[in-house]
Design an enzyme around this catalytic site. Structure first.
Site, PDB file in Angstrom:
ATOM      1  N   ASN A  10       0.504  -0.887   0.230  1.00  0.00           N
ATOM      2  CA  ASN A  10       0.012  -0.138   0.021  1.00  0.00           C
ATOM      3  C   ASN A  10       1.060   1.030  -0.059  1.00  0.00           C
ATOM      4  O   ASN A  10       1.815   1.895   1.280  1.00  0.00           O
ATOM      5  CB  ASN A  10      -1.257  -0.200   1.475  1.00  0.00           C
ATOM      6  CG  ASN A  10      -1.563   1.217   1.122  1.00  0.00           C
ATOM      7  OD1 ASN A  10      -2.139   1.794   0.625  1.00  0.00           O
ATOM      8  ND2 ASN A  10      -2.529   2.004   2.448  1.00  0.00           N
ATOM      9  N   LYS A  12       0.346   4.075  -0.521  1.00  0.00           N
ATOM     10  CA  LYS A  12      -0.574   5.482   0.123  1.00  0.00           C
ATOM     11  C   LYS A  12      -0.124   6.464  -0.748  1.00  0.00           C
ATOM     12  O   LYS A  12      -0.303   6.400  -2.023  1.00  0.00           O
ATOM     13  CB  LYS A  12      -0.328   5.783   1.848  1.00  0.00           C
ATOM     14  CG  LYS A  12      -0.156   4.193   2.859  1.00  0.00           C
ATOM     15  CD  LYS A  12      -0.181   4.733   3.794  1.00  0.00           C
ATOM     16  CE  LYS A  12      -0.110   3.104   5.052  1.00  0.00           C
ATOM     17  NZ  LYS A  12      -0.257   3.131   6.476  1.00  0.00           N
ATOM     18  N   HIS A  94      -9.694   1.084   4.756  1.00  0.00           N
ATOM     19  CA  HIS A  94      -8.177   1.080   5.665  1.00  0.00           C
ATOM     20  C   HIS A  94      -8.419   2.386   7.153  1.00  0.00           C
ATOM     21  O   HIS A  94      -9.401   2.666   6.775  1.00  0.00           O
ATOM     22  CB  HIS A  94      -7.259   1.656   4.533  1.00  0.00           C
ATOM     23  CG  HIS A  94      -5.553   1.954   5.441  1.00  0.00           C
ATOM     24  ND1 HIS A  94      -4.888   3.058   6.265  1.00  0.00           N
ATOM     25  CD2 HIS A  94      -4.372   1.199   5.200  1.00  0.00           C
ATOM     26  CE1 HIS A  94      -3.833   2.644   6.202  1.00  0.00           C
ATOM     27  NE2 HIS A  94      -3.537   0.998   5.657  1.00  0.00           N
ATOM     28  N   GLU A  96      -6.852   4.812   7.636  1.00  0.00           N
ATOM     29  CA  GLU A  96      -6.485   6.201   7.598  1.00  0.00           C
ATOM     30  C   GLU A  96      -8.252   6.682   6.982  1.00  0.00           C
ATOM     31  O   GLU A  96      -8.278   7.441   6.870  1.00  0.00           O
ATOM     32  CB  GLU A  96      -5.431   6.677   6.185  1.00  0.00           C
ATOM     33  CG  GLU A  96      -4.812   5.989   8.054  1.00  0.00           C
ATOM     34  CD  GLU A  96      -2.969   5.159   6.979  1.00  0.00           C
ATOM     35  OE1 GLU A  96      -3.002   6.071   5.836  1.00  0.00           O
ATOM     36  OE2 GLU A  96      -2.286   4.920   7.266  1.00  0.00           O
ATOM     37  N   GLU A 164      -4.737  -4.695  10.730  1.00  0.00           N
ATOM     38  CA  GLU A 164      -3.869  -3.769  10.847  1.00  0.00           C
ATOM     39  C   GLU A 164      -4.640  -3.149  11.979  1.00  0.00           C
ATOM     40  O   GLU A 164      -5.311  -1.938  11.834  1.00  0.00           O
ATOM     41  CB  GLU A 164      -4.511  -2.778   9.494  1.00  0.00           C
ATOM     42  CG  GLU A 164      -3.716  -3.350   8.551  1.00  0.00           C
ATOM     43  CD  GLU A 164      -3.019  -2.108   7.270  1.00  0.00           C
ATOM     44  OE1 GLU A 164      -2.948  -2.647   6.623  1.00  0.00           O
ATOM     45  OE2 GLU A 164      -4.191  -1.141   7.031  1.00  0.00           O
ATOM     46  N   GLY A 170       2.832   2.409  10.764  1.00  0.00           N
ATOM     47  CA  GLY A 170       3.985   3.465  10.617  1.00  0.00           C
ATOM     48  C   GLY A 170       3.960   4.191  11.684  1.00  0.00           C
ATOM     49  O   GLY A 170       5.560   5.443  11.567  1.00  0.00           O
ATOM     50  N   SER A 210       3.913  -1.734  10.376  1.00  0.00           N
ATOM     51  CA  SER A 210       5.279  -1.946  10.980  1.00  0.00           C
ATOM     52  C   SER A 210       6.033  -3.307  10.606  1.00  0.00           C
ATOM     53  O   SER A 210       6.960  -3.663  10.354  1.00  0.00           O
ATOM     54  CB  SER A 210       5.354  -1.412  11.845  1.00  0.00           C
ATOM     55  OG  SER A 210       5.277   0.292  12.223  1.00  0.00           O
TER      56      SER A 210
END
Ligand code: G3P
Length: 247
Positions: A10, A12, A94, A96, A164, A170, A210
């Site tokens: 991904n 992003k 996701h 985000e 996730e 991240g 990560s």
């Protein structure tokens, strides 16, 4: 049934034309484990660039898609436009998008239904925040997200689940192998109880948060971890080592 290991990248909102071309060239010339399904997900702007240059056998995913046919939806991209461009996958839900773009469990489930019913496979993401984990609510949160999905889905064959944990995305704080396996096992049990033995047995459950070339080996050995959804490390040459982590 043996589940084919799956590694997604991904990207992003990262990359320029030249850096994306470099990633594609690296993947094209790499020796990749043929037993691993690889799907990379650049921004909308780079989807065609990637599809036109990426070698055959490697798939491309968008990071979102709308759940309506073509029409007056400014700023959105349709499932038929993806398919027309040879993009057979999308990421949906996701964290985000769930948090920053405020997509609810229901919105994500409806998009997943529309995409899968119209021929685009979905990497469907779920996971808890740090606050929820510390309150002991991880399994409840993921179960609620799964229940919203189940309310819309009858055919699970086009869905890959990506667990996730938000606190691991991240941050460099990867979930321990035990923490990841515990949730993956719970997801599989949820599918067994609430959907069917077959779906529980066949659905790939990826870990994301990560993942890098150093921690992927141990994670991949867990019984219920069927692959990864990789963020930052998918932009680096080491992504190849993650794809080849079973070797
Ligand atoms: O979708 C992948 C992701 O959110 C994990 O990102 O950078 O922690 O690997 P990263």
């Amino acid at each position: 049934m043996a589940r084919k290991f799956f590694v997604g990248g991904n990207f992003k909102m990262n990359g320029s034309i030249s850096s994306i071309k470099e990633i594609v060239e690296n993947l094209n010339k790499a020796t990749l484990d043929p037993n691993v399904e690889v799907v990379i997900s650049p921004s909308y702007l780079h989807l065609l660039l990637v599809r036109e240059n990426l070698r055959e056998g490697l798939e491309v995913a968008s990071q979102n898609v709308y759940d309506k046919p073509n029409g007056a939806f400014t700023g959105e991209v349709s499932v038929s436009q993806l398919k027309d461009s040879g993009i057979n996958w999308t990421i949906l839900g996701h964290s985000e998008r769930r948090t920053i773009l405020r997509e609810s469990d229901e919105v994500v489930a409806l998009k997943t239904k529309y995409a899968t019913e119209n021929g685009v496979s979905v990497i469907w993401c779920c996971g808890e925040s740090l606050e929820e984990r510390e309150a002991g609510k991880t399994i409840d949160v993921v179960s609620k997200q799964l229940a919203a999905l189940k309310a819309q889905i009858s055919d699970w064959s086009k869905i890959v689940i990506a667990y996730e944990p938000i606190w691991a995305i991240g941050t460099g704080k990867v979930a321990t192998t035990e923490q990841a396996q515990e949730v993956h096992k719970a997801i599989r049990e949820w599918l067994k109880t609430n959907v069917s033995d077959k779906v529980a047995d066949e659905t790939r459950i990826l870990y994301g948060g990560s993942v890098n070339e150093k921690n992927c080996g141990e994670l991949s050995k867990q019984a219920d971890i069927d692959g990864f959804l990789v963020g930052g490390a998918s932009l680096k040459p080491a992504f190849v080592d993650i794809i080849n982590c079973l070797k």
